[in-house]
Design a protein around this motif. Structure first.
Motif, PDB file in Angstrom:
ATOM      1  N   TYR A  74       0.851  -1.186   0.000  1.00 42.42           N
ATOM      2  CA  TYR A  74       0.000   0.000   0.000  1.00 42.42           C
ATOM      3  C   TYR A  74       0.883   1.230   0.000  1.00 42.42           C
ATOM      4  O   TYR A  74       1.886   1.279   0.684  1.00 42.42           O
ATOM      5  CB  TYR A  74      -0.896   0.029   1.244  1.00 42.42           C
ATOM      6  N   ASP A  75       0.510   2.229  -0.756  1.00 40.21           N
ATOM      7  CA  ASP A  75       1.250   3.477  -0.819  1.00 40.21           C
ATOM      8  C   ASP A  75       0.335   4.603  -0.366  1.00 40.21           C
ATOM      9  O   ASP A  75      -0.859   4.611  -0.673  1.00 40.21           O
ATOM     10  CB  ASP A  75       1.723   3.725  -2.260  1.00 40.21           C
ATOM     11  N   HIS A  76       0.880   5.552   0.367  1.00 47.85           N
ATOM     12  CA  HIS A  76       0.085   6.673   0.855  1.00 47.85           C
ATOM     13  C   HIS A  76      -0.246   7.622  -0.296  1.00 47.85           C
ATOM     14  O   HIS A  76       0.617   7.971  -1.090  1.00 47.85           O
ATOM     15  CB  HIS A  76       0.853   7.433   1.934  1.00 47.85           C
ATOM     16  N   ARG A  77      -1.495   8.006  -0.378  1.00 47.43           N
ATOM     17  CA  ARG A  77      -1.924   8.963  -1.400  1.00 47.43           C
ATOM     18  C   ARG A  77      -2.900   9.937  -0.784  1.00 47.43           C
ATOM     19  O   ARG A  77      -3.617   9.610   0.158  1.00 47.43           O
ATOM     20  CB  ARG A  77      -2.654   8.246  -2.546  1.00 47.43           C
ATOM     21  N   ILE A  78      -2.935  11.114  -1.334  1.00 43.78           N
ATOM     22  CA  ILE A  78      -3.960  12.094  -0.976  1.00 43.78           C
ATOM     23  C   ILE A  78      -4.871  12.197  -2.187  1.00 43.78           C
ATOM     24  O   ILE A  78      -4.455  12.628  -3.260  1.00 43.78           O
ATOM     25  CB  ILE A  78      -3.337  13.457  -0.633  1.00 43.78           C
ATOM     26  N   HIS A  79      -6.101  11.783  -2.030  1.00 46.29           N
ATOM     27  CA  HIS A  79      -7.060  11.786  -3.130  1.00 46.29           C
ATOM     28  C   HIS A  79      -7.618  13.200  -3.302  1.00 46.29           C
ATOM     29  O   HIS A  79      -8.178  13.772  -2.377  1.00 46.29           O
ATOM     30  CB  HIS A  79      -8.197  10.803  -2.852  1.00 46.29           C
TER      31      HIS A  79
END
Length: 89
Positions: A74-79
């Motif tokens: 899992y990779d951190h993302r800001i949607h």
């Protein structure tokens, strides 16, 4: 711990523990130019065996980084909403 005194210019942090004043110095602090982690390990063996054990157990946390971190599932993302403008300009 109670009150903690931080000095970001000198890179120090001091507090009281079990009736004794404890002062930690960061790399580049006001103390002589000795490697801080090695100095801490040398002086804590007899006085603080638990600290010595923790430093040895988690010594890899203090190693210099060697490249990018490994790929994760899992990779951190800001949607963001499509077409939205940057928050800070």
């Amino acid at each position: 711990l109670g009150p903690i005194l931080w000095d970001f210019d000198a890179l120090t942090m001091s507090f009281w523990r079990l009736g004794r004043r404890v002062q930690w110095e960061g790399v580049g602090g006001t103390s002589p130019s000795t490697p801080q982690l090695q100095l801490a390990i040398a002086t804590t063996e007899a006085e603080h065996p638990l600290l010595e054990h923790l430093l040895q157990q988690h010594g890899d946390l203090f190693d210099e980084t060697r490249g990018l971190p490994p790929a994760r599932v899992y990779d951190h993302r800001i949607h963001l909403l499509p077409g939205s403008a940057p928050v800070v300009v």
